[in-house]
Design a protein around this motif. Structure first.
Motif, PDB file in Angstrom:
ATOM      1  N   ARG A   4       0.842  -1.206   0.033  1.00 45.80           N
ATOM      2  CA  ARG A   4       0.094  -0.030  -0.067  1.00 45.80           C
ATOM      3  C   ARG A   4       0.903   1.244   0.167  1.00 45.80           C
ATOM      4  N   ASP A   5       0.394   2.567  -0.291  1.00 45.15           N
ATOM      5  CA  ASP A   5       1.111   3.586  -0.413  1.00 45.15           C
ATOM      6  C   ASP A   5       1.668   4.030   0.858  1.00 45.15           C
ATOM      7  N   THR A   6       0.894   3.845   2.004  1.00 43.14           N
ATOM      8  CA  THR A   6       1.248   4.166   3.518  1.00 43.14           C
ATOM      9  C   THR A   6       2.479   3.203   3.702  1.00 43.14           C
ATOM     10  N   GLN A   7       2.331   2.120   3.127  1.00 41.99           N
ATOM     11  CA  GLN A   7       3.758   1.117   3.689  1.00 41.99           C
ATOM     12  C   GLN A   7       4.781   1.553   2.829  1.00 41.99           C
ATOM     13  N   ILE A   8       4.778   2.007   1.541  1.00 39.50           N
ATOM     14  CA  ILE A   8       5.760   2.530   0.800  1.00 39.50           C
ATOM     15  C   ILE A   8       6.365   3.705   1.300  1.00 39.50           C
ATOM     16  N   ASP A   9       5.507   4.785   1.923  1.00 34.89           N
ATOM     17  CA  ASP A   9       5.966   6.090   2.733  1.00 34.89           C
ATOM     18  C   ASP A   9       6.798   5.649   3.821  1.00 34.89           C
ATOM     19  N   GLU A  10       6.156   4.838   4.807  1.00 32.62           N
ATOM     20  CA  GLU A  10       6.920   4.514   5.923  1.00 32.62           C
ATOM     21  C   GLU A  10       7.995   3.722   5.624  1.00 32.62           C
ATOM     22  N   ALA A  11       8.270   2.947   4.509  1.00 32.43           N
ATOM     23  CA  ALA A  11       9.599   2.388   4.154  1.00 32.43           C
ATOM     24  C   ALA A  11      10.416   3.611   3.969  1.00 32.43           C
ATOM     25  N   VAL A  12      10.053   4.435   3.052  1.00 27.48           N
ATOM     26  CA  VAL A  12      10.954   5.585   2.693  1.00 27.48           C
ATOM     27  C   VAL A  12      11.537   6.067   3.941  1.00 27.48           C
ATOM     28  N   ALA A  13      10.577   6.451   4.599  1.00 23.85           N
ATOM     29  CA  ALA A  13      10.866   7.317   5.891  1.00 23.85           C
ATOM     30  C   ALA A  13      11.968   6.501   6.771  1.00 23.85           C
ATOM     31  N   LEU A  14      11.919   5.204   6.812  1.00 20.91           N
ATOM     32  CA  LEU A  14      12.913   4.396   7.686  1.00 20.91           C
ATOM     33  C   LEU A  14      14.087   4.272   7.018  1.00 20.91           C
ATOM     34  N   ALA A  15      14.055   4.279   5.537  1.00 20.50           N
ATOM     35  CA  ALA A  15      15.127   4.285   4.818  1.00 20.50           C
ATOM     36  C   ALA A  15      16.080   5.705   4.879  1.00 20.50           C
ATOM     37  N   ARG A  16      15.290   6.768   5.308  1.00 21.15           N
ATOM     38  CA  ARG A  16      16.119   8.090   5.357  1.00 21.15           C
ATOM     39  C   ARG A  16      16.681   7.971   6.929  1.00 21.15           C
ATOM     40  N   GLN A  17      16.178   7.291   7.763  1.00 18.84           N
ATOM     41  CA  GLN A  17      16.626   7.097   9.059  1.00 18.84           C
ATOM     42  C   GLN A  17      18.103   6.325   9.191  1.00 18.84           C
ATOM     43  N   TYR A  18      18.186   5.428   8.108  1.00 18.08           N
ATOM     44  CA  TYR A  18      19.490   4.744   7.847  1.00 18.08           C
ATOM     45  C   TYR A  18      20.411   5.282   6.820  1.00 18.08           C
ATOM     46  N   GLN A  19      19.837   6.719   6.455  1.00 23.11           N
ATOM     47  CA  GLN A  19      20.610   7.339   5.485  1.00 23.11           C
ATOM     48  C   GLN A  19      20.990   6.582   4.017  1.00 23.11           C
ATOM     49  N   VAL A  20      19.821   5.793   3.807  1.00 22.58           N
ATOM     50  CA  VAL A  20      19.872   5.244   2.440  1.00 22.58           C
ATOM     51  C   VAL A  20      19.946   6.356   1.265  1.00 22.58           C
ATOM     52  N   SER A  21      20.484   6.303   0.273  1.00 25.38           N
ATOM     53  CA  SER A  21      20.600   7.372  -0.765  1.00 25.38           C
ATOM     54  C   SER A  21      19.754   6.779  -1.826  1.00 25.38           C
ATOM     55  N   ARG A  22      19.593   5.668  -1.971  1.00 30.88           N
ATOM     56  CA  ARG A  22      18.655   4.987  -2.983  1.00 30.88           C
ATOM     57  C   ARG A  22      17.974   3.846  -2.618  1.00 30.88           C
ATOM     58  N   LEU A  23      16.690   3.789  -2.692  1.00 28.95           N
ATOM     59  CA  LEU A  23      15.812   2.662  -2.386  1.00 28.95           C
ATOM     60  C   LEU A  23      15.126   2.183  -3.746  1.00 28.95           C
ATOM     61  N   ILE A  24      15.361   0.845  -3.893  1.00 31.60           N
ATOM     62  CA  ILE A  24      14.435   0.411  -5.170  1.00 31.60           C
ATOM     63  C   ILE A  24      13.533  -0.763  -4.911  1.00 31.60           C
ATOM     64  N   ILE A  25      12.394  -0.718  -5.430  1.00 30.95           N
ATOM     65  CA  ILE A  25      11.566  -2.027  -5.164  1.00 30.95           C
ATOM     66  C   ILE A  25      11.373  -2.527  -6.363  1.00 30.95           C
ATOM     67  N   LEU A  26      11.432  -3.865  -6.438  1.00 28.81           N
ATOM     68  CA  LEU A  26      11.184  -4.567  -7.672  1.00 28.81           C
ATOM     69  C   LEU A  26       9.844  -5.260  -7.702  1.00 28.81           C
ATOM     70  N   GLU A  27       8.962  -4.735  -8.453  1.00 27.44           N
ATOM     71  CA  GLU A  27       7.429  -5.243  -8.453  1.00 27.44           C
ATOM     72  C   GLU A  27       6.903  -6.136  -9.557  1.00 27.44           C
ATOM     73  N   GLU A  28       7.974  -6.440 -10.313  1.00 24.43           N
ATOM     74  CA  GLU A  28       7.688  -7.214 -11.566  1.00 24.43           C
ATOM     75  C   GLU A  28       7.315  -8.634 -10.962  1.00 24.43           C
ATOM     76  N   GLN A  29       6.184  -9.169 -11.431  1.00 22.95           N
ATOM     77  CA  GLN A  29       5.816 -10.538 -11.126  1.00 22.95           C
ATOM     78  C   GLN A  29       6.327 -11.500 -12.029  1.00 22.95           C
ATOM     79  N   ALA A  30       7.807 -11.821 -12.039  1.00 24.29           N
ATOM     80  CA  ALA A  30       8.499 -12.878 -12.612  1.00 24.29           C
ATOM     81  C   ALA A  30       8.223 -14.045 -12.261  1.00 24.29           C
ATOM     82  N   SER A  31       8.483 -15.088 -13.208  1.00 26.57           N
ATOM     83  CA  SER A  31       8.199 -16.690 -12.844  1.00 26.57           C
ATOM     84  C   SER A  31       8.864 -16.963 -11.608  1.00 26.57           C
ATOM     85  N   TRP A  32      10.246 -16.454 -11.400  1.00 31.11           N
ATOM     86  CA  TRP A  32      10.923 -17.093 -10.473  1.00 31.11           C
ATOM     87  C   TRP A  32      10.281 -16.396  -8.936  1.00 31.11           C
ATOM     88  N   ARG A  33       9.429 -15.416  -9.123  1.00 30.19           N
ATOM     89  CA  ARG A  33       9.003 -14.874  -7.928  1.00 30.19           C
ATOM     90  C   ARG A  33       7.433 -15.393  -7.427  1.00 30.19           C
TER      91      ARG A  33
END
Length: 89
Positions: A4-33
């Protein structure tokens, strides 16, 4: 799984606490996933034990397993994640 959008916002806020400069999510539904019940993410700027702490907090926050790939060394896999993923930060 879809986040959900709220979960993504919370994940980004947490990433900022850990001083993450780039955060990428892989949303592709590939067969291996199809059997993976979680989220695949990649991050840059977080290193050492902080990667594990960040991944653990992400799992608690999102309520599902998280595969967190550090983007510290550039190789074909990290380039693939950056091309196919959605940049959150």
């Amino acid at each position: 799984m879809v986040l959900r959008d709220t979960q993504i916002d919370e994940a980004v806020a947490l990433a900022r606490q850990y001083q993450v400069s780039r955060l990428i999510i892989l949303e592709e539904q590939a067969s291996w996933r199809t059997s993976l019940q979680g989220v695949v993410m990649a991050c840059a700027g977080c290193s050492g034990w902080h990667v594990y702490a960040f991944a653990a907090e992400l799992e608690q926050l999102l309520g599902q397993s998280v595969v967190l790939v550090p983007l510290t060394t550039e190789n074909r896999y990290t380039q693939l994640l950056e091309r196919r993923g959605r940049r959150l930060l």
